[in-house]
Design an enzyme around this catalytic site. Structure first.
Site, mmCIF file in Angstrom:
data_model
loop_
_atom_site.group_PDB
_atom_site.id
_atom_site.type_symbol
_atom_site.label_atom_id
_atom_site.label_comp_id
_atom_site.label_asym_id
_atom_site.label_seq_id
_atom_site.Cartn_x
_atom_site.Cartn_y
_atom_site.Cartn_z
ATOM 1 C CG HIS A 82 66.925 51.843 33.332
ATOM 2 N ND1 HIS A 82 66.577 51.357 31.971
ATOM 3 C CD2 HIS A 82 65.994 53.192 33.553
ATOM 4 C CE1 HIS A 82 65.606 51.971 31.692
ATOM 5 N NE2 HIS A 82 65.314 53.152 32.454
ATOM 6 C CB SER A 233 62.190 52.298 31.397
ATOM 7 O OG SER A 233 62.998 53.097 30.455
HETATM 8 N N1 ARG Z 1 65.001 55.255 29.558
HETATM 9 C C1 ARG Z 1 63.519 55.538 29.290
HETATM 10 C C2 ARG Z 1 62.784 55.306 30.379
HETATM 11 O O1 ARG Z 1 63.235 55.230 31.511
HETATM 12 C C3 ARG Z 1 63.135 54.841 28.222
HETATM 13 C C4 ARG Z 1 63.595 55.604 27.012
HETATM 14 C C5 ARG Z 1 62.991 55.008 25.631
HETATM 15 N N2 ARG Z 1 63.346 55.651 24.519
HETATM 16 C C6 ARG Z 1 63.338 55.511 23.327
HETATM 17 N N3 ARG Z 1 63.690 56.600 22.340
HETATM 18 N N4 ARG Z 1 62.922 54.186 22.845
HETATM 19 O O2 ARG Z 1 61.484 55.449 30.464
#
Ligand code: ARG
Length: 273
Positions: A82, A233
């Site tokens: 992503h 992420s």
């Molecule tokens: N989707 C997030 C990003 O793009 C990561 C989120 C992780 N969240 C969590 N509560 N562990 O950085």
């Protein structure tokens, strides 16, 4: 479906808005402290952690950092699929002319280590953006990093993936859940949690994403407070000295009832890359 996409992309989008000076809708603060509830990490202790960077896209104030990654061979870095989405990069990865990894450097604006251009990107063809299943991409570097930076991937079903195993997550992401991004690498100790903990937290339906244990790994702090967060992420979750997960998604950050969801690298990574 809509909810899932928002969650998956929130991190990088938050950074886009940070870079342009706009204020994104802030999530409630849950803890202080990648990673929330963490502490500074030395790059010598975690040489496999890299920052994905594009100053052209994300600005120079944090050296263009927008996601994490992990070195699994001298010219191969794993990250979350992503992180390479059009919504994040504003186009195809090859259109970002300064797309690089920053390796061997904890402080984003510091010296040392190296910045290496990305020569090629491969997104897992089984990645499903609507569910986040199979959230893995492989970056091929234009130059080799030292072999000493490489971390080994955990075997499928091995002890490192057992619930209760201590694990650490690393990144330069939000440290508060409210959009305060770290300027230097941080890590937080969590533990591998049973699939049931994430199945309970993320049952899906009504537009939500569901957890699936074959391609995802559940980890967090049973008491809450320690977790990955937006901007982390693609970064590593390490247990027993092996790579077990990549930061993928979650609801909020550090909420006891909503653990972090990671890409289960042992099953999603192809045998040969
Ligand atoms: N989707 C997030 C990003 O793009 C990561 C989120 C992780 N969240 C969590 N509560 N562990 O950085």
């Amino acid at each position: 479906m809509r909810g899932s996409l928002t969650r998956a992309l929130a991190g990088a989008l938050g950074l886009v808005t940070a870079a342009t000076g706009l204020v994104a809708g802030a999530a409630p603060a849950v803890a202080d402290g990648v990673v929330v509830g963490g502490s500074p990490a030395a790059i010598a202790d975690a040489p496999w952690v890299v920052a994905l960077s594009s100053r052209d896209r994300f600005g120079g104030t944090r050296a263009g950092q927008f996601c994490g990654g992990v070195v699994v061979a001298p010219t191969k870095v794993l990250t979350a699929a992503h992180c390479l989405g059009r919504e994040v990069l504003g186009g195809a990865p090859w259109q970002l002319r300064d797309f690089s990894v920053i390796a061997g450097r904890a402080a984003l604006l510091g010296q040392g280590g190296q910045e290496v251009r990305i020569a090629d990107t491969w997104v897992n063809p089984d990645y499903d953006p609507s569910t986040n299943s199979g959230d893995l991409a492989v970056l091929t570097l234009a130059e080799s990093l030292p072999q000493s930076y490489v971390i080994e991937v955990a075997p499928p079903g091995g002890a490192a993936e057992n619930p209760g195993t201590a694990a650490r997550v690393y990144g330069w992401g939000d440290t508060t859940g409210s959009g305060r991004y770290a300027s230097s690498l941080r890590s937080a100790q969590v533990q591998v949690l049973p699939d049931a903990a994430c199945e309970r937290a993320y049952p899906g339906g009504f537009g939500g994403v569901s957890y699936r244990g074959d391609t995802m790994l559940c980890a967090g702090d049973p008491g809450g407070g320690r977790d990955a967060c937006q901007g982390d992420s693609g970064g590593p979750l390490v247990a027993g000295g092996l790579l077990v997960g990549l930061v993928s998604w979650g609801s909020g950050c550090g909420e006891a009832e909503n653990p972090g969801v990671y890409t289960r690298v042992s099953t999603v990574l192809p045998k040969r890359i």
